[in-house]
Design a protein around this motif. Sequence first.
Motif, PDB file in Angstrom:
ATOM      1  N   VAL A 136       0.821  -1.184  -0.137  1.00 29.83           N
ATOM      2  CA  VAL A 136       0.147   0.129  -0.176  1.00 29.83           C
ATOM      3  C   VAL A 136       0.677   1.162  -0.088  1.00 29.83           C
ATOM      4  O   VAL A 136       0.659   2.250  -0.459  1.00 29.83           O
ATOM      5  N   TYR A 187      -3.577   0.722   7.184  1.00 29.92           N
ATOM      6  CA  TYR A 187      -3.487  -0.817   6.447  1.00 29.92           C
ATOM      7  C   TYR A 187      -2.986  -1.565   7.613  1.00 29.92           C
ATOM      8  O   TYR A 187      -1.994  -1.285   8.217  1.00 29.92           O
ATOM      9  N   LEU A 222      -7.309  -2.286   4.095  1.00 35.93           N
ATOM     10  CA  LEU A 222      -7.184  -1.080   3.924  1.00 35.93           C
ATOM     11  C   LEU A 222      -8.489  -0.157   4.916  1.00 35.93           C
ATOM     12  O   LEU A 222      -9.481  -0.417   3.879  1.00 35.93           O
TER      13      LEU A 222
END
Length: 156
Positions: free
Chosen positions: A59, A118, A123
Amino acid sequence: MAVAVRGSTWSPFTTLFRQFDAALVPTYAARPVAFTPAADVTKDGNDVVVTLALPGVDVEKDVEVVVTEGKLAISGKRAEQTESTTNGVLRREIHSGEFRREFTIPRDVTADRVEADYDKGLLKVRVREVVRQTPEPAKVQIRSAAAVAAVEAETR
């Protein structure tokens, strides 16, 4: 009459499946499979929390959360995972590729009211203080036909 023998290595269904499966593999391998992460949208008091399932996604490098007028956009990509081959047949069950999810939010929400975390493949994007404004009741004046005609005459 067909006789089925338990433990037999041949059956017309097995042969048909292998031919069908082998015929599909080149098309499947050449065509990219769309990746759309699953999402939950929940309310937590005055906050709205959007949770996306993104296991295996980096992420920090591959995901972007953007707030624009009335939209929360979450986009990114999942890198291709490992492949396995069996008898020359390629199989992919973990989808990879680019994705984009958009959610409608109030127009006055800015990026400073949005935070993202996250953990363990999820998320979580929290939009703080999403409160629907209730309009104040207002009385509307009713005009007569003469008043409408007078206004139209003035504008000509």
